[in-house]
Design an enzyme around this catalytic site. Sequence first.
Site, PDB file in Angstrom:
ATOM      1  N   ASP A   1      41.292  40.987  15.249  1.00 22.33           N
ATOM      2  CA  ASP A   1      42.409  40.067  15.088  1.00 22.33           C
ATOM      3  C   ASP A   1      43.382  39.959  16.256  1.00 22.33           C
ATOM      4  OD1 ASP A   1      41.099  40.289  12.714  1.00 22.33           O
ATOM      5  OD2 ASP A   1      42.825  40.851  11.521  1.00 22.33           O
TER       6      ASP A   1
ATOM      7  N   GLU B   1      41.307  53.056   6.483  1.00 21.52           N
ATOM      8  CA  GLU B   1      40.861  51.899   7.266  1.00 21.52           C
ATOM      9  C   GLU B   1      40.844  52.207   8.760  1.00 21.52           C
ATOM     10  OE1 GLU B   1      41.959  47.155   7.795  1.00 21.52           O
ATOM     11  OE2 GLU B   1      43.514  48.558   7.170  1.00 21.52           O
TER      12      GLU B   1
END
Length: 317
Positions: free
Chosen positions: A65, A287
């Site tokens: 991202d 994560e």
Amino acid sequence: AVVSTQSGHYGRDPTLKKMYHRLSLWFNWYNTTQVGEKPTTYRWRGRNDTTTRELNPKTLTSGLDDYPRATHPTPDEYHVDLRCWLALAARSLSTLGDVVGTQFDKFKETAQLLSDNRLLSELHWTGSYFADYGLHSENVGLREIRFGDHVDKERVVRKLPKRQFVPVQGYINLFPFILNILEPDAPELGVILSSLRNTTNLWSKFGLCSVGKNDNYYLKYNTAHDAPYWRGPIWININFLAIRALHHYRRMPGPHQELAGSLYTELRGAVIQNVYREYTRTGYIWEQYNCETGRGQSVHPFTGWSSLVTLIMGELY
């Protein structure tokens, strides 16, 4: 992974043939819609070239991202990670086409073209690392602005951009290595491996950081409220690819075999130990992991790609 061509019955599996057809459509879509202006280059679409709020316009389509790209998106920029993904996809479809007994020559030719180390280096090699190319300023920042009681930030460009290799140190530099595009005797591979262990850059006691610790984008917010995501934290999916690549190159005869082997042992141990330590401490797989402390952070429980650590433990690549 592509199934072995030694198992003849796979080629008669109608499900596999349907998969091959759909994967071919997917590949062809990428290979036509994401091409760059120069031959054999590729560009992720979807970057915002008019934003005034982002330090570096995001590239959401890449999956990385907020990883820093060229500061000023233009149609003539091109991205090394996308080119490597297409090389890997073409190589996989060529192998799978052979398994199912269908025409695969175009995929084989594309894989050979995109895996040409000389051409890859002409387009993306800086002399020290592989990089994206585009219109880039090396001095941008965020400054506070106010609208009554509302506080925001806007981007300030302190140095005019120019077309150049994007000098950001991070995961993107590694893609020709982590996707096994480089030949075992490639001098570029030796440069990458020799610099990988640099503790002021990507290497940490817990794994490879997404952006180098001495890079200008390390742990930088992208907007007033957009915390760093691919700008420092350790991601297990990319570390898996790096460990997998080191495993590959340590088995390939060549001048870099011994170095690849020692890096493999050290990086594999660091990632396994840290993920296990954090699981023991918190009860979660995370994560991402902090580059400086190794602590799990962001989404949890996260047994998506962070569960790749089990394949690392079993040396199943």
